[in-house]
Motif scaffolding. Structure first.
Motif, PDB file in Angstrom:
ATOM      1  N   GLU A  31       1.097  -1.194   0.276  1.00 36.59           N
ATOM      2  CA  GLU A  31       0.322   0.066  -0.167  1.00 36.59           C
ATOM      3  C   GLU A  31       0.933   1.416   0.304  1.00 36.59           C
ATOM      4  OE1 GLU A  31      -2.880  -0.775   3.475  1.00 36.59           O
ATOM      5  OE2 GLU A  31      -3.059  -2.268   2.866  1.00 36.59           O
ATOM      6  N   THR A  34       2.073   1.724  -3.747  1.00 33.36           N
ATOM      7  CA  THR A  34       1.375   1.927  -4.234  1.00 33.36           C
ATOM      8  C   THR A  34       0.732   3.987  -4.221  1.00 33.36           C
ATOM      9  OG1 THR A  34       0.198   0.512  -3.993  1.00 33.36           O
ATOM     10  CG2 THR A  34      -1.330   1.941  -5.161  1.00 33.36           C
ATOM     11  N   PHE A  37       3.995   5.623  -5.743  1.00 33.73           N
ATOM     12  CA  PHE A  37       2.821   5.638  -7.399  1.00 33.73           C
ATOM     13  C   PHE A  37       1.791   6.854  -7.699  1.00 33.73           C
ATOM     14  CE2 PHE A  37       1.102   4.485 -10.935  1.00 33.73           C
ATOM     15  CZ  PHE A  37       2.071   4.521 -12.051  1.00 33.73           C
ATOM     16  N   ASP A  38       1.328   6.646  -6.452  1.00 28.55           N
ATOM     17  CA  ASP A  38      -0.159   7.915  -6.843  1.00 28.55           C
ATOM     18  C   ASP A  38       1.150   8.991  -6.849  1.00 28.55           C
ATOM     19  OD1 ASP A  38      -1.648   6.000  -7.120  1.00 28.55           O
ATOM     20  OD2 ASP A  38      -1.931   6.097  -5.097  1.00 28.55           O
TER      21      ASP A  38
ATOM     22  N   ASP B 207       1.349   0.925 -13.052  1.00 32.89           N
ATOM     23  CA  ASP B 207       1.716  -0.198 -12.056  1.00 32.89           C
ATOM     24  C   ASP B 207       1.033  -1.348 -12.287  1.00 32.89           C
ATOM     25  OD1 ASP B 207      -0.834   1.365 -12.105  1.00 32.89           O
ATOM     26  OD2 ASP B 207      -1.620   1.164  -9.583  1.00 32.89           O
ATOM     27  N   ASP B 208       0.685  -1.018 -13.920  1.00 32.30           N
ATOM     28  CA  ASP B 208      -0.204  -2.749 -13.743  1.00 32.30           C
ATOM     29  C   ASP B 208       0.596  -3.636 -15.009  1.00 32.30           C
ATOM     30  OD1 ASP B 208      -2.110  -4.152 -15.376  1.00 32.30           O
ATOM     31  OD2 ASP B 208      -4.078  -3.373 -14.581  1.00 32.30           O
TER      32      ASP B 208
END
Lengths: 225, 406
Positions: A31, A34, A37-38, B207-208
């Protein structure tokens, strides 16, 4: 060096994330990454928006083919940007949520963008018809089988399909078209889908290992083959 | 005397008014005894540390109130209270009748907790005994995932083993994939027709893994395109994909010895909006009439709209996605479709490099495990169900446990 840094980041992050699946204290790392990344993606959005404006200004300036569409694109882009940033028509003023009811931003979204998106989505109905027409032609044995299965499923989901085989006794209920349609969906169809999903899972494992080990570098433009 | 009566009445009124306001810490509601619907409390309330977590869960189990077991509607629910470090109890959760277990995920490993449950009737709350204080423990290894670890080790180990075997020069057979065999022809066709090639990497971000797979194929395809000196156009719906796509195409042109032929306009960003992107790409297809369209990545409802538009302009289309729901659309509308794992294998296949092909062979071990498990499972389930043999039913249960480890 330009290649080594991203490859090292990928290898480290990839390995840590795999290990974190088995180590409870690290299980939230996925998480966290992630979230990182966002944050990066938000910054990249400026790149995308900037690129869109640059390309269309360029097209307009040089009067390239179809430059008229660029006017529409740029107008839409700047119109939404201005009414969103300045909160024009927003009942709560400049400090309010840009998506507040009554604001130009929200009204444009509700009465222009939403209907346009629905229109594009609605095209799908016609495309399904044209694709089905091609796919369900009984050219060979497999295509005939596909046609037959599709016919049973379509019929099984209509009242006519229920009516057609209502006379079949309960002991032979599998022969009733609606039940046959359910069987096709739940047995052969689901089995096929699961086989594909197992293959996808293994494919992801293999590709991830290639990326983590640095064997796969074509996304960086390197071709070792 | 008058004073003591006055004080008694005053204290009584204060105590009654205090009890009139039920709080989370005191569920009892005072009503006349004759109207109380008295229920029995829950029994055997046990709090245990949740196994294999990072010390943030406690498992609770209890035997429901005996009045709940009668199923006559006397018990209308339960309230679970938690006390941290001997402090005031707070309400954690409310349950419907019949509930007998709960996992509390609002705890920390540096505190101790005790619990009690109130069984509720319409006007009465029967509290259970409090549990002994318990502190959740941090476990460093999740043994629930032991089987997952073993399978991952076997599959991952096989991939590495075959990569090493390929390094040593062992010949490995990989079946032909029609869609990938057609890449050169598709690019050649565009060259001959003097039309561009459209590469659509799906609508998901970097991210995929499907987008990543699409970009690895782009690296190979762009190299061929650069060699053939054909035009490529890649519209994206994510800024990061645009940036990565530009790097990939630029590097491919440089590797082909034609860096001067590359320009940033080859890879462009339109919008993050799904159908806005579809409208833009459809417009490009109809206006530019590309000879070849690659649809490789993560696709959703837009898959058929894009593929059918490509079909309508007569483009040769090579598609691939790992979303089973979209595969039928691509199969119906495209010339070649990479189904699931073929998308991830494409880059290795196109490279022809032994080490990459070795990784594909490693997947076969995973497939063999899956096939064996399916065969044993299907046989055991069939025999177990038909003749009610416990041994086979146990096998099915065991396999379910192994493959559903979370």
């Amino acid at each position: 060096m330009r290649r080594a840094i991203p490859l090292t980041i990928l290898a480290v992050v990839g390995t840590v994330l795999i290990v974190s699946v088995f180590l409870p204290p690290l299980e939230n790392l996925g998480e966290d990454f992630t979230l990182f990344f966002d944050i990066i993606a938000v910054f990249a959005f400026f790149l995308g928006g900037g690129n869109l404006v640059r390309i269309h200004f360029n097209k307009l300036w040089r009067k390239r083919k179809d430059w008229g569409f660029s006017i529409v694109t740029l107008f839409g882009f700047f119109f939404m940007l201005v009414i969103g940033l300045l909160k024009i028509g927003n009942p709560g003023g400049i400090g309010a949520d840009p998506t507040a009811e009554g604001s130009w931003f929200q009204e444009t979204f509700n009465y222009v963008i939403n209907p346009l998106q629905s229109t594009m989505y609605a095209l799908l109905a016609f495309f399904v018809a044209s694709a089905s027409y091609r796919a369900f032609r009984a050219k060979n044995r497999e295509a005939t089988l596909l046609l037959l299965a599709a016919f049973i499923i379509l019929l099984g989901r209509t009242p006519f399909g229920v009516m057609l085989t209502a006379w079949v006794p309960e002991s032979w209920s599998i022969a009733q078209i609606p039940n046959l349609a359910v069987w096709i969906m739940n047995s052969p169809n689901l089995a096929g889908q699961r086989a594909i999903i197992i293959g996808i899972g293994l494919g992801v494992v293999s590709m991830s290992l290639r990326l983590i080990l640095g064997i796969e570098r074509s996304y960086l433009g390197e071709d070792r083959g | 005397m008058k004073l003591s009566v006055f004080l008694f009445v005053l204290l009584l009124s204060i105590s009654i008014s205090a009890q009139d306001e039920p709080s989370d810490t005191d569920p009892a509601i005072i009503v006349p005894d004759s109207e109380l619907v008295v229920v029995a409390p829950v029994t055997s309330l046990i709090a245990e540390d949740h196994k294999y977590d990072k010390g943030d869960h406690i498992d609770l189990s209890w035997v429901p109130s005996i009045d709940d077991q009668l199923l006559d509607g006397t018990v209308i629910g339960y309230k679970l209270y938690r006390s941290a470090n001997g402090g005031e109890p707070v309400l954690v959760e409310e349950f419907p009748p019949g509930t007998n277990a709960f996992t509390d995920d609002g705890v920390y490993s540096d505190s101790t907790y005790s619990y009690f449950i109130a069984a509720l009737s319409e006007n009465y709350a029967a509290e259970s005994n409090r549990t002994a204080p318990i502190a959740p423990e941090v476990e460093w290894l999740n043994l629930h995932r032991g089987w997952l670890f073993l399978i991952a080790l076997i599959v991952g180990g096989s991939v590495l083993l075959f990569i090493n075997a390929a390094k040593r020069g062992t010949k490995l057979f990989v079946r032909k994939i029609a869609g990938l065999e057609a890449v050169d022809d598709a690019v050649g066709r565009a060259t001959e027709m003097g039309r561009p090639i459209l590469f659509i990497p799906g609508i998901r971000d970097m991210d995929d893994v499907q987008t990543l797979a699409g970009l690895t194929i782009l690296g190979r395809v762009a190299r061929v395109i650069a060699d053939y000196d054909t035009r490529i156009f890649m519209p994206t719906s994510r800024s990061l994909v645009m940036t990565a796509g530009r790097e990939t195409v630029k590097a491919a042109y440089t590797a082909a010895g034609r860096p001067d032929k590359y320009n940033d306009d080859m890879v462009t960003y339109y919008t993050d909006e799904q159908f806005g992107y579809v409208a833009a790409v459809d417009g490009v297809m109809v206006r530019e009439k590309p000879a070849t369209v690659f649809l490789l990545g993560a696709f959703f409802a837009e898959s058929l709209i894009l593929a059918e538009t490509g079909n309508s302009i007569g483009a040769i289309q090579i598609a691939g996605t790992a979303r089973p729901a979209q595969l039928p659309f691509f199969i119906a509308a495209c010339d070649f479709t990479l189904i699931g794992e073929e998308l991830f294998a494409a880059s290795a296949y196109l490279s022809g490099e032994p080490m990459q092909l070795g990784s594909l062979k490693g997947q076969d071990v995973g497939k063999a495990i899956a096939m064996l498990a399916i065969l044993v499972g299907v046989f055991s389930a069939t025999v177990g169900l038909a003749w009610d043999i416990e041994f086979f039913n146990d096998i099915v249960e065991y396999l379910s446990d192994v493959f559903s480890a979370r």
